[in-house]
Design a protein around this motif. Structure first.
Motif, PDB file in Angstrom:
ATOM      1  N   VAL A 157      20.283  45.789  29.029  1.00  0.00           N
ATOM      2  CA  VAL A 157      20.725  46.404  30.289  1.00  0.00           C
ATOM      3  C   VAL A 157      21.299  45.332  31.219  1.00  0.00           C
ATOM      4  N   ILE A 158      20.604  44.196  31.303  1.00  0.00           N
ATOM      5  CA  ILE A 158      21.090  43.141  32.199  1.00  0.00           C
ATOM      6  C   ILE A 158      22.416  42.569  31.693  1.00  0.00           C
ATOM      7  N   GLU A 159      22.510  42.335  30.392  1.00  0.00           N
ATOM      8  CA  GLU A 159      23.780  41.847  29.827  1.00  0.00           C
ATOM      9  C   GLU A 159      24.919  42.822  30.141  1.00  0.00           C
ATOM     10  N   ALA A 160      24.616  44.107  29.952  1.00  0.00           N
ATOM     11  CA  ALA A 160      25.651  45.125  30.167  1.00  0.00           C
ATOM     12  C   ALA A 160      26.049  45.178  31.644  1.00  0.00           C
ATOM     13  N   VAL A 161      25.042  45.113  32.537  1.00  0.00           N
ATOM     14  CA  VAL A 161      25.331  45.178  33.973  1.00  0.00           C
ATOM     15  C   VAL A 161      26.162  43.957  34.391  1.00  0.00           C
ATOM     16  N   GLN A 162      25.760  42.787  33.933  1.00  0.00           N
ATOM     17  CA  GLN A 162      26.522  41.582  34.323  1.00  0.00           C
ATOM     18  C   GLN A 162      27.921  41.599  33.719  1.00  0.00           C
ATOM     19  N   SER A 163      28.055  42.146  32.524  1.00  0.00           N
ATOM     20  CA  SER A 163      29.397  42.257  31.922  1.00  0.00           C
ATOM     21  C   SER A 163      30.264  43.176  32.776  1.00  0.00           C
ATOM     22  N   LEU A 164      29.670  44.298  33.198  1.00  0.00           N
ATOM     23  CA  LEU A 164      30.428  45.227  34.051  1.00  0.00           C
ATOM     24  C   LEU A 164      30.808  44.553  35.374  1.00  0.00           C
ATOM     25  N   TRP A 165      29.864  43.804  35.935  1.00  0.00           N
ATOM     26  CA  TRP A 165      30.163  43.112  37.206  1.00  0.00           C
ATOM     27  C   TRP A 165      31.349  42.167  37.043  1.00  0.00           C
ATOM     28  N   GLY A 166      31.413  41.519  35.863  1.00  0.00           N
ATOM     29  CA  GLY A 166      32.492  40.550  35.655  1.00  0.00           C
ATOM     30  C   GLY A 166      33.782  41.183  35.149  1.00  0.00           C
ATOM     31  N   SER A 167      33.774  42.499  34.934  1.00  0.00           N
ATOM     32  CA  SER A 167      34.929  43.123  34.280  1.00  0.00           C
ATOM     33  C   SER A 167      36.133  43.265  35.224  1.00  0.00           C
ATOM     34  N   TRP A 168      35.902  43.130  36.503  1.00  0.00           N
ATOM     35  CA  TRP A 168      36.988  43.133  37.492  1.00  0.00           C
ATOM     36  C   TRP A 168      37.206  41.668  37.886  1.00  0.00           C
ATOM     37  N   GLY A 169      38.312  41.098  37.478  1.00  0.00           N
ATOM     38  CA  GLY A 169      38.558  39.663  37.709  1.00  0.00           C
ATOM     39  C   GLY A 169      38.428  39.280  39.178  1.00  0.00           C
ATOM     40  N   GLU A 170      38.111  38.019  39.384  1.00  0.00           N
ATOM     41  CA  GLU A 170      37.784  37.593  40.750  1.00  0.00           C
ATOM     42  C   GLU A 170      38.953  37.708  41.728  1.00  0.00           C
ATOM     43  N   SER A 171      40.194  37.587  41.210  1.00  0.00           N
ATOM     44  CA  SER A 171      41.317  37.740  42.149  1.00  0.00           C
ATOM     45  C   SER A 171      42.184  38.959  41.778  1.00  0.00           C
ATOM     46  N   ALA A 172      41.540  39.946  41.173  1.00  0.00           N
ATOM     47  CA  ALA A 172      42.298  41.133  40.723  1.00  0.00           C
ATOM     48  C   ALA A 172      42.628  42.094  41.876  1.00  0.00           C
ATOM     49  N   TYR A 173      41.941  41.942  42.981  1.00  0.00           N
ATOM     50  CA  TYR A 173      42.105  42.887  44.099  1.00  0.00           C
ATOM     51  C   TYR A 173      43.278  42.419  44.968  1.00  0.00           C
ATOM     52  N   VAL A 174      44.486  42.754  44.560  1.00  0.00           N
ATOM     53  CA  VAL A 174      45.698  42.236  45.185  1.00  0.00           C
ATOM     54  C   VAL A 174      46.017  42.990  46.492  1.00  0.00           C
ATOM     55  N   HIS A 175      45.959  44.251  46.472  1.00  0.00           N
ATOM     56  CA  HIS A 175      46.281  45.188  47.573  1.00  0.00           C
ATOM     57  C   HIS A 175      47.399  44.665  48.491  1.00  0.00           C
ATOM     58  N   ASP A 176      48.575  44.397  47.886  1.00  0.00           N
ATOM     59  CA  ASP A 176      49.725  43.839  48.607  1.00  0.00           C
ATOM     60  C   ASP A 176      50.724  44.950  48.912  1.00  0.00           C
ATOM     61  N   LYS A 177      50.851  45.296  50.187  1.00  0.00           N
ATOM     62  CA  LYS A 177      51.751  46.394  50.585  1.00  0.00           C
ATOM     63  C   LYS A 177      53.206  46.068  50.249  1.00  0.00           C
ATOM     64  N   GLU A 178      53.567  44.794  50.419  1.00  0.00           N
ATOM     65  CA  GLU A 178      54.960  44.372  50.188  1.00  0.00           C
ATOM     66  C   GLU A 178      55.400  44.626  48.756  1.00  0.00           C
ATOM     67  N   THR A 179      54.592  44.119  47.827  1.00  0.00           N
ATOM     68  CA  THR A 179      54.980  44.240  46.413  1.00  0.00           C
ATOM     69  C   THR A 179      54.592  45.593  45.846  1.00  0.00           C
ATOM     70  N   GLY A 180      53.676  46.249  46.506  1.00  0.00           N
ATOM     71  CA  GLY A 180      53.208  47.541  46.005  1.00  0.00           C
ATOM     72  C   GLY A 180      52.159  47.419  44.913  1.00  0.00           C
ATOM     73  N   GLN A 181      51.712  46.174  44.667  1.00  0.00           N
ATOM     74  CA  GLN A 181      50.679  46.022  43.627  1.00  0.00           C
ATOM     75  C   GLN A 181      49.291  46.128  44.260  1.00  0.00           C
ATOM     76  N   PHE A 182      48.523  47.089  43.786  1.00  0.00           N
ATOM     77  CA  PHE A 182      47.172  47.256  44.339  1.00  0.00           C
ATOM     78  C   PHE A 182      46.173  46.331  43.651  1.00  0.00           C
ATOM     79  N   ALA A 183      46.257  46.282  42.327  1.00  0.00           N
ATOM     80  CA  ALA A 183      45.321  45.415  41.584  1.00  0.00           C
ATOM     81  C   ALA A 183      46.033  44.816  40.382  1.00  0.00           C
TER      82      ALA A 183
END
Ligand SMILES: Cc1cc2nc3c(=O)[nH]c(=O)nc-3n(C[C@H](O)[C@H](O)[C@H](O)COP(=O)(O)O)c2cc1C
Length: 442
Positions: A157-183
Motif C-alpha cells: 500500500v505504501i509503495e503504491a501510494v508513494q508511486s501515485l504521489w510521484g506519478s505527477w512530475g514535479e514541474s508538470a503543472y504548467v498552467h500557462d495561459k499564453e501557450t495554452g498548456q495546462f500540464a
C-alpha cells in the motif's frame, strides 16, 4: 544554553476533542460537546501552533471501541475532515493523521493525503498502521489477517501510494495561459502497480505540495512493524513505559533505518506521554481523584488490576490510606507488566492505593501528575537519556491541558535549550529536519 544542541520534537494528540482520560469531559472546565465542535479543535490547534508544537497527531480506529455510556470516544469523528478543518485555520503546525493500510485502498489514501498536503501547503503526515482491532474488521466485512499478511499488504500500500504521489512530475503543472498548456503530459505517467494485495494504475492528477509529498509515520512495535518503519517512516509513535525500554526500541528502529539504506537520524521516535498539570502536585492529584470518582465501578476494577500488578490483594485494605509497612514489604512487581515497578514504588513511598491509581500507573502511556516543572523535568530526562527524539503528548483534558502545556511547559523547555523557539520552516518536513522526497525512494 546553546542553540545547536539537539532539541526534542513534540506532537499533540487531539484524541476526540477532550483528552486522553475518557471521563474528564465531566470536569467543570470541560466543554461537554467538544466531540462535535470543530471550532474547539481549531482553537486547540492554534494554541499548539503558538507553542511551536511540531504537529497535531490523530490516532484512529474506525470502530466504536469505548463505552460511550460514560466515556468519550477514543478518536475524532473523522481524522481527515478534522485535519482539513484545522488546516485552513493554521499556518505552520503539522497535521499527522492515522490511516490504516489494511482497511483503505491506495488510490483513495494517495488522493486524500496529497490533496490535504497541497491544501495545507506541505504540512501533512500519514501514520501508517496495520490495525488489529476486530471491530474494525467487522465494519469492513472482513477479518483480522495474520501479521505477515497485514504487513505484506502495508508494504505494498505504501509503495503504491508513494508511486501515485510521484506519478505527477514535479514541474508538470504548467498552467500557462499564453501557450495554452495546462500540464506537461510527458511528466504525468501511469504507475501500473501490480502487487499481491493491491493494484492501481494511476496517474494521480495532483501536483506536489511545498514539501513534495506527506511525511510517513508508523505505529506497531512487532518485528514486522520495525521493518516497515525502517523502510518508510520518519516518525514512529511508540508506547514504552521505561527509559531503558524506550532506548532499546529507538536503537532497534535506527538500525532498521540504516539496514534500509537511510540515515539513522531520519527516523524520529515520538514517545506517548500523558499529563495532568496544576499549580501543585496535590491539586493535580485531586483533579485525577475527582475524575476517578465519576465511575466507582471502574475504580474498583482498577484496584483489582493494581492488586495483580503488585502481588497483593489491595481491595480488602483501606484504599484511602498508605499501606501498613508490613504490606508494603510484601509488594512484588509483576514482571509481565512494565508499569508494575512504578506502582510498587509509589505504594512504598506511602501513596494510598487510590492515589497510586490516580498517578496513572495503569494508563496506556507514562503519566506525570504535577506542576509544569514536573512535566518539563520528565521530558528532559527521557530526551537527554537518549530514550526518544520527542513526544506524542496527551493531556488528560485538552481544554485547559493544551493551554497549560503551551504557556507553562514550553517556556521551561525553551529556557533549558531543548525545545525550539520558532518553526524552522513552513513545511512539516522542514520542521522535523527531514530530507526531501518525492515519489518512491530508489
Ligand atoms: C502507540 C501505538 C499506536 C497505535 N495507534 C493505532 C491507531 O490509531 N489505529 C490503528 O488502527 N492501530 C493503531 N495501532 C495498532 C497497530 O496498527 C497494530 O495493529 C498493532 O500494534 C499490532 O501490530 P503488530 O502486529 O505490529 O504487533 C497502534 C499501535 C501502537 C503501538
Amino acid at each position: 544554553m546553546t542553540t545547536d544542541q539537539k532539541q526534542m520534537k513534540i506532537v499533540l494528540q487531539m484524541v476526540s476533542g477532550y483528552g486522553g482520560e475518557f471521563k474528564t469531559w465531566r470536569l467543570p472546565e470541560a466543554k461537554a460537546d467538544a466531540y462535535t465542535d470543530m471550532d474547539l479543535y481549531v482553537e486547540m490547534a492554534q494554541l499548539a501552533e503558538k507553542g511551536k508544537l511540531h504537529a497535531l497527531f490523530m490516532a484512529d480506529t474506525p470502530a466504536l471501541v469505548n463505552n460511550l455510556n460514560t466515556e468519550t470516544p477514543m478518536h475524532s469523528m473523522d481524522p481527515l475532515i478534522a485535519m482539513t478543518s484545522v488546516a485552513r485555520a493554521t499556518n505552520r503546525i503539522g497535521l499527522v493523521g492515522t490511516f490504516s493500510t489494511t482497511f483503505n485502498e491506495p488510490y483513495n489514501l494517495a488522493r486524500h493525503l496529497k490533496t490535504l498536503d497541497v491544501v495545507s501547503h506541505g504540512r501533512v503526515g500519514w501514520n501508517t498502521v496495520t490495525t488489529s482491532t476486530g471491530a474494525t474488521a467487522d465494519n469492513f466485512g472482513s477479518h483480522i489477517a495474520s501479521r505477515k499478511e497485514r504487513y505484506g499488504r502495508a508494504h505494498e500500500v505504501i509503495e503504491a501510494v508513494q508511486s501515485l504521489w510521484g506519478s505527477w512530475g514535479e514541474s508538470a503543472y504548467v498552467h500557462d495561459k499564453e501557450t495554452g498548456q495546462f500540464a506537461d503530459l510527458d511528466q504525468i505517467k501511469p504507475v501500473n502497480y501490480r502487487g499481491e494485495y493491491v493494484k492501481t494504475s494511476g496517474p494521480l492528477p495532483i501536483p506536489p505540495s511545498e514539501q513534495g509529498q506527506p511525511v510517513l509515520f508508523q505505529a506497531g512495535p512487532s518485528g514486522e512493524g520495525v521493518e516497515l518503519a525502517g523502510r518508510f517512516a520518519s516518525g514512529v509513535y511508540a508506547n514504552p513505559f521505561t527509559i531503558e525500554e524506550s532506548r532499546e526500541y529507538r536503537d532497534i528502529l535506527r538500525e532498521a533505518a540504516v539496514r534500509h539504506g537511510r540515515e539513522a537520524d531520519e527516523i524520529n521516535v515520538f514517545t506517548g506521554f500523558m499529563f495532568t498539570i496544576a499549580d501543585s502536585k496535590e491539586e493535580a492529584l485531586a483533579r485525577r481523584r475527582q475524575v476517578m470518582a465519576f465511575d466507582l465501578e471502574e475504580t474498583n476494577q482498577r484496584l483489582r488490576y493494581l492488586s495483580a500488578m503488585v502481588g497483593v490483594n489491595l481491595t480488602s485494605l483501606d484504599v484511602e490510606k498508605p499501606l501498613p509497612e508490613g504490606v508494603q514489604n510484601m509488594l512484588q512487581a509483576n514482571w509481565q507488566d512494565p508499569r508494575s515497578p512504578r506502582a510498587v514504588e509509589l505504594l512504598q513511598e506511602g501513596y494510598s492505593p487510590l492515589d497510586t491509581l490516580a498517578m496513572g500507573v495503569i494508563n496506556y502511556h507514562p503519566v506525570v501528575v504535577g506542576t509544569a516543572t514536573d512535566v518539563a523535568d520528565f521530558l528532559q530526562e527521557w530526551f537527554e537519556s537518549g530514550a526518544t527524539d520527542g513526544f506524542s503528548i496527551v493531556p488528560d483534558l485538552a481544554h485547559d491541558g493544551v493551554r497549560r502545556f503551551v504557556e507553562e511547559v514550553v517556556p521551561i523547555l525553551q529556557e533549558r535549550g531543548i525545545f525550539h523557539r520558532d518553526y524552522e520552516g513552513s513545511t512539516l518536513r522542514e520542521n522535523l529536519g527531514l530530507p526531501y522526497q518525492y515519489g518512491v525512494k530508489d
